[in-house]
Design a protein around this motif. Structure first.
Motif, mmCIF file in Angstrom:
data_model
loop_
_atom_site.group_PDB
_atom_site.id
_atom_site.type_symbol
_atom_site.label_atom_id
_atom_site.label_comp_id
_atom_site.label_asym_id
_atom_site.label_seq_id
_atom_site.Cartn_x
_atom_site.Cartn_y
_atom_site.Cartn_z
ATOM 1 N N MET A 1 0.843 -1.193 0.000
ATOM 2 C CA MET A 1 0.000 0.000 0.000
ATOM 3 C C MET A 1 0.874 1.236 0.000
ATOM 4 N N LEU A 2 0.457 2.250 -0.775
ATOM 5 C CA LEU A 2 1.179 3.509 -0.793
ATOM 6 C C LEU A 2 0.856 4.291 0.474
ATOM 7 N N ASN A 3 1.896 4.819 1.103
ATOM 8 C CA ASN A 3 1.720 5.648 2.285
ATOM 9 C C ASN A 3 1.868 7.130 1.974
ATOM 10 N N VAL A 4 2.618 7.437 0.911
ATOM 11 C CA VAL A 4 2.926 8.824 0.583
ATOM 12 C C VAL A 4 2.877 8.996 -0.930
ATOM 13 N N LEU A 5 2.309 10.118 -1.370
ATOM 14 C CA LEU A 5 2.364 10.537 -2.766
ATOM 15 C C LEU A 5 2.969 11.933 -2.780
ATOM 16 N N ALA A 6 4.014 12.133 -3.592
ATOM 17 C CA ALA A 6 4.705 13.420 -3.635
ATOM 18 C C ALA A 6 4.765 13.930 -5.074
ATOM 19 N N VAL A 7 4.466 15.198 -5.249
ATOM 20 C CA VAL A 7 4.512 15.847 -6.565
ATOM 21 C C VAL A 7 5.119 17.222 -6.373
ATOM 22 N N GLU A 8 6.010 17.590 -7.270
ATOM 23 C CA GLU A 8 6.633 18.903 -7.190
ATOM 24 C C GLU A 8 6.833 19.465 -8.590
ATOM 25 N N GLY A 9 6.273 20.656 -8.821
ATOM 26 C CA GLY A 9 6.499 21.348 -10.089
ATOM 27 C C GLY A 9 5.573 20.958 -11.207
ATOM 28 N N TYR A 10 4.432 20.322 -10.899
ATOM 29 C CA TYR A 10 3.497 19.893 -11.942
ATOM 30 C C TYR A 10 2.228 20.734 -11.866
ATOM 31 N N ARG A 11 2.008 21.555 -12.879
ATOM 32 C CA ARG A 11 0.851 22.439 -12.943
ATOM 33 C C ARG A 11 0.727 23.246 -11.643
ATOM 34 N N SER A 12 -0.427 23.190 -10.985
ATOM 35 C CA SER A 12 -0.576 23.968 -9.754
ATOM 36 C C SER A 12 0.028 23.263 -8.543
ATOM 37 N N LEU A 13 0.533 22.039 -8.727
ATOM 38 C CA LEU A 13 1.113 21.281 -7.609
ATOM 39 C C LEU A 13 2.585 21.667 -7.468
ATOM 40 N N ARG A 14 2.802 22.846 -6.914
ATOM 41 C CA ARG A 14 4.179 23.337 -6.757
ATOM 42 C C ARG A 14 4.975 22.436 -5.831
ATOM 43 N N LYS A 15 4.361 22.056 -4.720
ATOM 44 C CA LYS A 15 5.004 21.116 -3.794
ATOM 45 C C LYS A 15 3.916 20.515 -2.923
ATOM 46 N N VAL A 16 3.603 19.250 -3.174
ATOM 47 C CA VAL A 16 2.543 18.567 -2.435
ATOM 48 C C VAL A 16 3.059 17.216 -1.972
ATOM 49 N N VAL A 17 2.899 16.927 -0.692
ATOM 50 C CA VAL A 17 3.232 15.614 -0.124
ATOM 51 C C VAL A 17 2.004 15.149 0.649
ATOM 52 N N LEU A 18 1.392 14.073 0.169
ATOM 53 C CA LEU A 18 0.119 13.624 0.720
ATOM 54 C C LEU A 18 0.274 12.318 1.491
ATOM 55 N N PRO A 19 -0.339 12.213 2.666
ATOM 56 C CA PRO A 19 -0.413 10.915 3.355
ATOM 57 C C PRO A 19 -1.565 10.103 2.777
ATOM 58 N N LEU A 20 -1.358 8.818 2.588
ATOM 59 C CA LEU A 20 -2.378 7.946 2.021
ATOM 60 C C LEU A 20 -2.679 6.792 2.967
ATOM 61 N N ARG A 21 -3.939 6.347 2.902
ATOM 62 C CA ARG A 21 -4.355 5.157 3.647
ATOM 63 C C ARG A 21 -5.079 4.217 2.681
ATOM 64 N N GLY A 22 -5.882 3.312 3.220
ATOM 65 C CA GLY A 22 -6.545 2.337 2.363
ATOM 66 C C GLY A 22 -7.586 2.951 1.456
ATOM 67 N N LEU A 23 -8.408 3.859 2.000
ATOM 68 C CA LEU A 23 -9.451 4.531 1.228
ATOM 69 C C LEU A 23 -9.231 6.032 1.335
ATOM 70 N N ASN A 24 -8.933 6.654 0.200
ATOM 71 C CA ASN A 24 -8.580 8.067 0.166
ATOM 72 C C ASN A 24 -9.538 8.807 -0.758
ATOM 73 N N VAL A 25 -10.054 9.922 -0.285
ATOM 74 C CA VAL A 25 -10.932 10.766 -1.088
ATOM 75 C C VAL A 25 -10.267 12.120 -1.259
ATOM 76 N N VAL A 26 -9.992 12.479 -2.512
ATOM 77 C CA VAL A 26 -9.409 13.782 -2.835
ATOM 78 C C VAL A 26 -10.540 14.680 -3.309
#
Length: 393
Positions: A1-26
């Motif tokens: 299972m993914l615990n972390v999703l990280a994106v930097e420099g993509y469109r409006s996602l200048r720097k985002v580090v997200l915690p993840l669990r089994g069921l995630n709602v964005v």
């Protein structure tokens, strides 16, 4: 299972580090960055098939998809005392994507070709290049846990005894390490990670229009995974009935449409979906179903698959559904989260409330946009999961 999703420099996602669990709602308002996050996940999945560069090209190229705001948003700008002003970039172009799990993590850094390099004379000189990739053991990148690291065309692999050896001039700038070096003998971890990422499923184009493939009888074979457009719906439902959990499928249909039952007519090898409803003298064919009814049946086939993936990503599954169907959809999602990790992108408060009523352990991530930058509502600097990017050499 993914615990972390990280994106930097993509469109409006200048720097985002997200915690993840089994069921995630964005969730979040329109324009808050939900679609960008979904696309970032797809780019990560494309990297396992050597398709990230081509996917970026379809979006207009690296320069069109990178963060277009200032490199630094100071306190005065955030407080509204000074307007946002453009600044000249001080470093190389960089778009970073990565994830971390309990056992493995992966990150990639894409940039532009060197202006005076051998690619400069090519007609593909604007294609992005993969500058850095890394695969490591454990949830966070640490030097001792690195399994494989790529800088330019050079890859360093960890041996079975803990030593390291270097492979030079093995990767072209547009080839991913996951796609090219996944070898069961020399790089078994890369092969394992590649196959896991390739198993991820994305659903965002399930068609229900008048010409949708699911409305037409089609040749049917055993179908354990619903196609991305839902073309093989009839075969997928019949497969669940024969080798999956047919009782749960029947219950899901009855919950959404009380007293209704579905059937598959197979004539000459062609499968046609039919739905029998109370008060109707004959069953309705798929061509006669409303968009919402057909879409719900598509979601049952996708979420009750006999071959659940490690990760399933759903983009606005509530589209075309009547609010009365959202509790039944929520039950499907909760059931799928018991077998797979789920990331659901939605702006439907009613669906999120239905998930809460289903007593699901929902990790709700609300995106907000401030000065053009997507951030996570309520997440401070100390709330971010620990994350490190691999450095360019």
């Amino acid at each position: 299972m993914l615990n972390v999703l990280a994106v930097e420099g993509y469109r409006s996602l200048r720097k985002v580090v997200l915690p993840l669990r089994g069921l995630n709602v964005v969730t979040g308002a329109n324009g808050s960055g939900k679609s960008s996050l979904y696309r970032a996940l797809r780019l990560l999945a494309d990297s396992a098939r050597n398709g990230a560069v081509a996917a970026l090209a379809r979006e207009g190229g690296l320069q069109s998809t990178m963060w277009a705001g200032p490199a630094v948003l100071g306190k005065a700008v955030r407080a509204g005392r000074h307007p946002v002003q453009g600044t000249a970039p001080t470093g190389p172009a960089s778009l970073k994507l990565g994830f971390g799990g309990d056992d493995f993590g992966y990150a990639m850094d894409l940039g532009l070709p060197v202006s005076n390099g051998p690619v400069a004379a090519s007609a593909f000189a604007l294609d992005p290049e993969i500058k850095v990739e890394a695969v490591w053991a454990g949830p966070v990148l640490r030097p001792s846990g690195v399994v494989a690291q790529r800088n330019g065309s050079t890859v360093t692999l960890r041996d079975a005894d803990g030593g390291r050896h270097r492979l030079t001039e093995v990767l072209r700038p547009f080839d991913s390490m996951l796609g090219e070096l996944a070898d069961p003998r020399h790089a078994p971890e890369l092969m394992q990670l590649r196959e896991r990422v390739r198993s991820w499923r994305f659903y965002d184009h399930l068609r229900t229009d008048a010409a949708a493939p699911a409305r037409v009888p089609r040749v049917g074979t055993r179908t354990v995974v619903l196609a991305h457009d839902g073309a093989d719906l009839a075969a997928a439902l019949q497969t669940i009935r024969e080798i999956g959990d047919g009782d749960v499928l029947d219950a899901a249909v009855d919950l959404a449409f009380p007293g209704s039952r579905w059937e598959i007519a197979a004539e000459g090898g062609r499968f046609e979906l039919r739905l029998r409803q109370p008060g109707m003298l004959r069953p309705l064919t798929a061509a006669e179903l409303s968009d919402g009814t057909l879409r719900y049946l598509l979601w049952t086939a996708a979420l009750l698959t006999p071959r659940p993936p490690e990760l399933v990503v759903l983009n606005e599954p509530e589209t075309s559904l009547h609010p009365d169907l959202l509790p039944a959809l929520a039950q499907l999602v909760v059931g799928a989260a018991r077998r797979s990790q789920v990331i659901l992108v939605s702006h439907s408060r009613a669906l999120i409330a239905a998930l809460d009523r289903a007593q699901a352990d929902v990790n709700t991530i609300e995106l907000v946009k401030e000065l053009g930058q997507t951030t996570v509502d309520g997440q401070g600097m100390l709330d971010e999961p620990l994350w490190h990017w691999p450095a360019r050499s």
